[in-house]
Structures are given as structure tokens and as C-alpha cells.
Design a protein around this motif. Structure first.
Motif, short mmCIF file in Angstrom:
data_model
loop_
_atom_site.label_atom_id
_atom_site.label_comp_id
_atom_site.label_asym_id
_atom_site.label_seq_id
_atom_site.Cartn_x
_atom_site.Cartn_y
_atom_site.Cartn_z
N ASN A 152 0.86 -1.19 0.00
CA ASN A 152 0.00 0.00 0.00
C ASN A 152 0.89 1.23 0.00
OD1 ASN A 152 0.40 0.99 2.88
ND2 ASN A 152 -0.33 -1.09 3.28
N LEU A 153 0.33 2.38 -0.32
CA LEU A 153 1.12 3.60 -0.43
C LEU A 153 1.78 4.00 0.88
CD1 LEU A 153 -0.98 5.86 -2.83
CD2 LEU A 153 1.17 4.69 -3.29
N GLU A 154 1.10 3.77 2.00
CA GLU A 154 1.68 4.14 3.29
C GLU A 154 2.98 3.37 3.54
OE1 GLU A 154 0.44 4.57 7.97
OE2 GLU A 154 -0.74 3.24 6.71
N MET A 155 2.97 2.09 3.26
CA MET A 155 4.13 1.24 3.51
C MET A 155 5.16 1.36 2.39
SD MET A 155 4.29 -2.87 4.23
CE MET A 155 3.55 -3.37 2.69
N CYS A 156 4.72 1.41 1.17
CA CYS A 156 5.62 1.32 0.02
C CYS A 156 6.05 2.67 -0.54
CB CYS A 156 4.96 0.51 -1.09
SG CYS A 156 4.46 -1.15 -0.56
N GLY A 157 5.32 3.72 -0.20
CA GLY A 157 5.67 5.03 -0.73
C GLY A 157 5.25 5.18 -2.19
N ASP A 158 5.55 6.33 -2.74
CA ASP A 158 5.29 6.59 -4.14
C ASP A 158 6.44 7.42 -4.70
OD1 ASP A 158 4.83 9.20 -3.26
OD2 ASP A 158 2.67 9.06 -3.43
N GLU A 159 6.27 7.93 -5.90
CA GLU A 159 7.37 8.64 -6.56
C GLU A 159 7.87 9.85 -5.77
OE1 GLU A 159 3.43 9.87 -7.96
OE2 GLU A 159 4.43 7.96 -8.24
N LYS A 160 7.05 10.45 -4.95
CA LYS A 160 7.50 11.61 -4.17
C LYS A 160 8.42 11.20 -3.01
CE LYS A 160 3.62 11.94 -0.97
NZ LYS A 160 2.47 12.68 -0.54
N HIS A 161 8.45 9.90 -2.69
CA HIS A 161 9.31 9.41 -1.62
C HIS A 161 10.69 8.98 -2.13
CE1 HIS A 161 5.29 8.75 0.35
NE2 HIS A 161 5.95 9.46 1.25
N GLY A 162 10.95 9.16 -3.40
CA GLY A 162 12.25 8.77 -3.95
C GLY A 162 12.34 7.27 -4.14
N ALA A 184 11.64 3.83 -3.64
CA ALA A 184 10.55 3.14 -2.95
C ALA A 184 11.06 2.01 -2.07
CB ALA A 184 9.53 2.61 -3.96
N ARG A 185 12.10 1.30 -2.49
CA ARG A 185 12.63 0.18 -1.70
C ARG A 185 13.21 0.70 -0.39
NH1 ARG A 185 17.54 -2.93 -1.18
NH2 ARG A 185 16.96 -5.08 -0.76
N GLU A 186 14.02 1.74 -0.45
CA GLU A 186 14.60 2.31 0.76
C GLU A 186 13.52 2.87 1.68
OE1 GLU A 186 17.60 5.15 -0.30
OE2 GLU A 186 18.81 3.62 -1.32
N TYR A 187 12.50 3.50 1.08
CA TYR A 187 11.39 4.04 1.86
C TYR A 187 10.67 2.91 2.59
CZ TYR A 187 6.97 6.14 3.13
OH TYR A 187 5.88 6.56 3.84
N ALA A 188 10.36 1.83 1.87
CA ALA A 188 9.62 0.71 2.46
C ALA A 188 10.44 0.03 3.56
CB ALA A 188 9.23 -0.30 1.38
N ILE A 189 11.73 -0.14 3.36
CA ILE A 189 12.57 -0.74 4.40
C ILE A 189 12.57 0.15 5.64
CG2 ILE A 189 14.95 -1.29 5.03
CD1 ILE A 189 15.25 -2.58 2.27
#
Length: 91
Positions: A60-70, A72-77
Motif C-alpha cells: 500500500n502507499l503508506e508502507m511502500c511510498g510513491d514517486e514523491k518518496h524517492g 521506494a525500496r529504501e522508503y519501504a525498508i
């Protein structure tokens, strides 16, 4: 939402407290599951031996992020690692 390609954050960041094939004691947080393939997909996805915990994680977007989070893998981890920290029982 589908899993993002080349991510695997769900198979690395959280701890798994239930046994799974080849990991009878589960796995600690921050350690890649032995079933995480080189393409960051799960070798036991949709198989009965896959732990219920794994099946409960839904992208989901909360856990996985989107393009604005740079990245996505690093954001999700980072997101999953923080959740792991917040839900760790106090000893």
C-alpha cells in the motif's frame, strides 16, 4: 496495489516469529529471508508453507511510498523497520 519491482522490503525489514522452511526459528528483523530470490520475489509466494505473517502484508502507499518518496525500496525498508521498532515488546 502491486508489489514494486526489485523491492523485497517485506522479506528483509520485519522479523518473522513463526517457523518457515529452512528457518525453523523464523528470522530476525533486517535479515533477508532465505526465500528472497535475486529478483527480490518470494520463492514460496502463494505456497501453503508461506507464513501467515507474510501473507498479511499487503502493498500500500503508506508502507511502500510513491514517486514523491524517492527510492521506494529504501522508503519501504525504513517504514517497516520503524514499525518493527514501534511494535517490539519491551523486555
Amino acid at each position: 496495489m502491486e508489489c514494486r519491482p526489485n523491492c523485497g522490503a517485506c522479506c528483509i525489514a520485519p522479523s518473522i516469529n513463526s517457523p518457515l522452511p529452512g528457518m525453523p526459528n523464523g528470522k530476525p528483523a533486517g535479515v533477508a529471508c532465505i526465500h528472497l530470490l535475486n529478483d527480490f520475489k518470494c520463492a514460496i509466494f502463494n505456497k501453503p508453507e508461506r507464513p501467515n505473517f507474510c501473507g498479511s502484508l499487503k502493498p500500500n502507499l503508506e508502507m511502500c511510498g510513491d514517486e514523491k518518496h524517492g527510492n521506494a525500496r529504501e522508503y519501504a525498508i525504513a517504514w517497516l523497520s520503524n514499525l518493527e521498532h514501534l511494535t517490539k515488546p519491551n523486555h
